[in-house]
Each structure stands twice: as structure tokens, then as C-alpha cells.
Write a protein that holds these residues in place. Sequence first.
Motif, PDB file in Angstrom:
ATOM      1  N   LEU A  92       0.846  -1.193   0.000  1.00 17.55           N
ATOM      2  CA  LEU A  92       0.000   0.000   0.000  1.00 17.55           C
ATOM      3  C   LEU A  92       0.882   1.245   0.000  1.00 17.55           C
ATOM      4  O   LEU A  92       1.830   1.338   0.777  1.00 17.55           O
ATOM      5  CB  LEU A  92      -0.912   0.022   1.234  1.00 17.55           C
ATOM      6  N   GLN A  93       0.551   2.191  -0.851  1.00 21.27           N
ATOM      7  CA  GLN A  93       1.320   3.440  -0.903  1.00 21.27           C
ATOM      8  C   GLN A  93       0.695   4.513  -0.014  1.00 21.27           C
ATOM      9  O   GLN A  93       1.326   5.514   0.301  1.00 21.27           O
ATOM     10  CB  GLN A  93       1.424   3.946  -2.347  1.00 21.27           C
ATOM     11  N   TYR A  94      -0.552   4.304   0.390  1.00 20.64           N
ATOM     12  CA  TYR A  94      -1.261   5.233   1.269  1.00 20.64           C
ATOM     13  C   TYR A  94      -2.032   4.412   2.312  1.00 20.64           C
ATOM     14  O   TYR A  94      -2.286   3.232   2.123  1.00 20.64           O
ATOM     15  CB  TYR A  94      -2.267   6.083   0.492  1.00 20.64           C
ATOM     16  N   ALA A  95      -2.427   5.088   3.398  1.00 17.12           N
ATOM     17  CA  ALA A  95      -3.342   4.523   4.411  1.00 17.12           C
ATOM     18  C   ALA A  95      -2.841   3.219   5.017  1.00 17.12           C
ATOM     19  O   ALA A  95      -3.631   2.430   5.517  1.00 17.12           O
ATOM     20  CB  ALA A  95      -4.741   4.334   3.818  1.00 17.12           C
ATOM     21  N   GLU A  96      -1.528   3.000   4.993  1.00 18.60           N
ATOM     22  CA  GLU A  96      -0.984   1.772   5.565  1.00 18.60           C
ATOM     23  C   GLU A  96      -1.195   1.707   7.077  1.00 18.60           C
ATOM     24  O   GLU A  96      -1.405   0.636   7.640  1.00 18.60           O
ATOM     25  CB  GLU A  96       0.508   1.641   5.224  1.00 18.60           C
ATOM     26  N   ASP A  97      -1.169   2.877   7.748  1.00 17.60           N
ATOM     27  CA  ASP A  97      -1.374   2.880   9.199  1.00 17.60           C
ATOM     28  C   ASP A  97      -2.840   2.627   9.560  1.00 17.60           C
ATOM     29  O   ASP A  97      -3.142   1.987  10.574  1.00 17.60           O
ATOM     30  CB  ASP A  97      -0.886   4.189   9.823  1.00 17.60           C
ATOM     31  N   ASP A  98      -3.756   3.098   8.711  1.00 16.48           N
ATOM     32  CA  ASP A  98      -5.176   2.832   8.915  1.00 16.48           C
ATOM     33  C   ASP A  98      -5.449   1.329   8.812  1.00 16.48           C
ATOM     34  O   ASP A  98      -6.096   0.739   9.680  1.00 16.48           O
ATOM     35  CB  ASP A  98      -5.997   3.595   7.877  1.00 16.48           C
ATOM     36  N   GLU A  99      -4.927   0.700   7.771  1.00 11.87           N
ATOM     37  CA  GLU A  99      -5.147  -0.737   7.582  1.00 11.87           C
ATOM     38  C   GLU A  99      -4.516  -1.542   8.707  1.00 11.87           C
ATOM     39  O   GLU A  99      -5.105  -2.503   9.218  1.00 11.87           O
ATOM     40  CB  GLU A  99      -4.563  -1.159   6.228  1.00 11.87           C
ATOM     41  N   TRP A 100      -3.325  -1.141   9.125  1.00 11.12           N
ATOM     42  CA  TRP A 100      -2.596  -1.851  10.181  1.00 11.12           C
ATOM     43  C   TRP A 100      -3.370  -1.850  11.500  1.00 11.12           C
ATOM     44  O   TRP A 100      -3.560  -2.888  12.116  1.00 11.12           O
ATOM     45  CB  TRP A 100      -1.232  -1.182  10.350  1.00 11.12           C
ATOM     46  N   THR A 101      -3.836  -0.679  11.903  1.00  7.78           N
ATOM     47  CA  THR A 101      -4.532  -0.590  13.187  1.00  7.78           C
ATOM     48  C   THR A 101      -5.932  -1.193  13.124  1.00  7.78           C
ATOM     49  O   THR A 101      -6.420  -1.729  14.116  1.00  7.78           O
ATOM     50  CB  THR A 101      -4.595   0.863  13.681  1.00  7.78           C
ATOM     51  N   ARG A 102      -6.590  -1.133  11.965  1.00  7.21           N
ATOM     52  CA  ARG A 102      -7.868  -1.831  11.816  1.00  7.21           C
ATOM     53  C   ARG A 102      -7.672  -3.335  12.015  1.00  7.21           C
ATOM     54  O   ARG A 102      -8.478  -4.006  12.673  1.00  7.21           O
ATOM     55  CB  ARG A 102      -8.457  -1.574  10.430  1.00  7.21           C
ATOM     56  N   ARG A 103      -6.602  -3.856  11.444  1.00  7.90           N
ATOM     57  CA  ARG A 103      -6.331  -5.292  11.547  1.00  7.90           C
ATOM     58  C   ARG A 103      -6.049  -5.683  13.000  1.00  7.90           C
ATOM     59  O   ARG A 103      -6.513  -6.723  13.474  1.00  7.90           O
ATOM     60  CB  ARG A 103      -5.154  -5.643  10.633  1.00  7.90           C
ATOM     61  N   MET A 104      -5.314  -4.847  13.708  1.00 14.75           N
ATOM     62  CA  MET A 104      -5.048  -5.135  15.117  1.00 14.75           C
ATOM     63  C   MET A 104      -6.321  -5.035  15.954  1.00 14.75           C
ATOM     64  O   MET A 104      -6.549  -5.843  16.856  1.00 14.75           O
ATOM     65  CB  MET A 104      -3.971  -4.192  15.655  1.00 14.75           C
ATOM     66  N   LYS A 105      -7.165  -4.043  15.647  1.00 14.24           N
ATOM     67  CA  LYS A 105      -8.418  -3.909  16.395  1.00 14.24           C
ATOM     68  C   LYS A 105      -9.311  -5.125  16.206  1.00 14.24           C
ATOM     69  O   LYS A 105      -9.972  -5.576  17.144  1.00 14.24           O
ATOM     70  CB  LYS A 105      -9.151  -2.626  15.959  1.00 14.24           C
ATOM     71  N   GLU A 106      -9.334  -5.653  14.995  1.00 13.79           N
ATOM     72  CA  GLU A 106     -10.127  -6.854  14.736  1.00 13.79           C
ATOM     73  C   GLU A 106      -9.625  -8.038  15.566  1.00 13.79           C
ATOM     74  O   GLU A 106     -10.395  -8.958  15.883  1.00 13.79           O
ATOM     75  CB  GLU A 106     -10.080  -7.203  13.246  1.00 13.79           C
ATOM     76  N   ALA A 107      -8.348  -8.007  15.928  1.00  8.18           N
ATOM     77  CA  ALA A 107      -7.772  -9.078  16.743  1.00  8.18           C
ATOM     78  C   ALA A 107      -7.884  -8.772  18.240  1.00  8.18           C
ATOM     79  O   ALA A 107      -7.364  -9.539  19.062  1.00  8.18           O
ATOM     80  CB  ALA A 107      -6.310  -9.281  16.372  1.00  8.18           C
ATOM     81  N   GLY A 108      -8.553  -7.670  18.581  1.00  6.92           N
ATOM     82  CA  GLY A 108      -8.780  -7.361  19.987  1.00  6.92           C
ATOM     83  C   GLY A 108      -7.808  -6.389  20.615  1.00  6.92           C
ATOM     84  O   GLY A 108      -7.862  -6.141  21.830  1.00  6.92           O
ATOM     85  N   TYR A 109      -6.920  -5.797  19.810  1.00  8.44           N
ATOM     86  CA  TYR A 109      -5.972  -4.818  20.341  1.00  8.44           C
ATOM     87  C   TYR A 109      -6.574  -3.412  20.279  1.00  8.44           C
ATOM     88  O   TYR A 109      -7.344  -3.086  19.372  1.00  8.44           O
ATOM     89  CB  TYR A 109      -4.655  -4.857  19.550  1.00  8.44           C
ATOM     90  N   ALA A 110      -6.196  -2.577  21.241  1.00  6.42           N
ATOM     91  CA  ALA A 110      -6.767  -1.236  21.353  1.00  6.42           C
ATOM     92  C   ALA A 110      -5.878  -0.195  20.676  1.00  6.42           C
ATOM     93  O   ALA A 110      -4.650  -0.321  20.651  1.00  6.42           O
ATOM     94  CB  ALA A 110      -6.933  -0.864  22.829  1.00  6.42           C
TER      95      ALA A 110
END
Length: 290
Positions: free
Chosen positions: A175-193
Motif C-alpha cells: 500500500l502506498q497510502y493509508a498503511e497505518d489505517d489498515e494496520w490498526t484496523r487489523r489489530m483492532k479486529e484481533a482485539g488490540y486497542a
Amino acid sequence: MKPIPDSITLVMRSYNEAWAIEDTLKAVFSQDYAGEIELIVIDSGSTDGSHEIIQSYQPKEFIILEPGSYVPGKVLNQGFQLASHEWVVFLNSDATPKDDQWLQQLLQAAVNTPKLGAAFSRQVARDDCEAVFAHDYDRCFGPKRESDQWEHFFSMVSCVAQKSVWQQYPLREDLQYAEDDEWTRRMKEAGYATRLVVESVVIHSHNYTPEQSYKRAKGDAIAVAQAGNVPSMSLTWFAGVFLPTLKDSIKDFQYCLQRHRLREVPHAFRVRYQQRRGRIDGYKEGLRNG
């Protein structure tokens, strides 16, 4: 309350920001923090004197990328890989800590957040920030911020995360953009805050032309679509561009009126229109090619 770590790694990304990086590094090493700060800098081939400033702070690692080779997820993953410590702070070179409590407040919130994915700082606009973008920072980080009502919000500009968590959830490098958005969404789905730490503040903002605003909005939307996170919304011009532009422009007018900046309203309208166009075009392109 858990104590803050006595050592951290600070990863800084830079590119032709000599105008800010001296103040940023000086502020970092003037923090009310008694622990060790390991500095790692990854620079995208600056040619403005940044390298000399960076070297004067004796970073443990100073990596200079080939011009045009920057991929955000790859660079962020490299920062994590190089970090010697569990707690890794990311700070853009043009995001200057507002006071000597920035780091301590960020770490205090992070270590005391159960199952933390990442914690991030509040951002306040620079004095030269154009009204339309200053309004966005207020909507994201201000005392009456709209971001509290959004489905998801995160910024990598100034944040902290744990290396052990990253090892389970590295950032995507396609991803060239929004990599931090995707990363934290993925962690949130796994239960991380994820947590916004309003007491930890950096000074950071950018001004863009309407054309640049279109390009950035389109790039972000393509990445969001590729990650499968397109919001439920109409992708027609009327519902996806015209109506949101009108709503944004009304809010911008009120913001400018309160701050005696009405002369900036036409520019704000042009930016909003291009942002909405870019977003719709990006979603469509990302869905087609996802």
C-alpha cells in the motif's frame, strides 16, 4: 499504574524537512524522560541539509533510501526490525513535540492501556496552516473532535507500539497510502486497542493545493478499497461528491467566520470538492483493481 519503560527506540522518517527537523530533534532530547532514547532515522534522500542535522544527533542507525524508492509500510517495518527495545515510538521529522511532556504522556497512556495495539498523539496545526486544513486538525484532534464518532481513526505521525505486537501484525508493504489505517484496523479486529493521547501533543500540519488534495484523497481511498475497508456509502457524484462537499463547506464557513478568516472560504471549497472527487475516484479504482 504501571511505570513507563526506561528505554525506547524512536524511529523518525524524514525527507527535505531541514526547516523543522532541528527543532524536532532538539525537543525529543529535551523531554522530561530519564530513560534511554535510541534514535533511528530513515531518510528518503534529502538534499536540503537535513543529513548534517541528523548526524549531529548521532543516531544509532541512519538509513538513506534511493530517491523514489519510499514505500511507507516497508520503511515502518524496517524501523521496527532495527529497534533494540520493546517500545517503539514513531515521529515524523516535521512533527515537533509541543512541550517536554510529549513522550512521558504518550508512554504513560500506552503502558496502562490493556492489550495495546498503538497509542498516538494529538496534533495541533502550525501558525501558517491554511484554514481548511487547520479545520481538519480541529475535527480530528480538537476538544470537540468529530473523530470520536468515526468508525476508526489513527495517525502514525506521532505514535508508540510494541515490537512484540508488531511481530504478529507487521504493516502491509503493498500500500502506498493509508498503511497505518489498515494496520490498526487489523489489530483492532484481533482485539488490540488504539488510543488517542490528548495530553501528548505535537505541532504538525501541511498545506496542499486543490490538485494535491485530490491526489492524496484518491491515493488514500485506493488503499482503503484494496484493504477491503470501503465505508457503506453511495459512489455517485451527487451523493458522494456534491452533498458531502456542501456539508463540509458549510462547516468550513462557520469555522472561518469564528476565526475571522472568511477570505479563505473559496479556497476551502475548492479543496473540499477535490477531496471528495478524489475519494470517490479512489474507491472505484481500488474496487476495480482490488
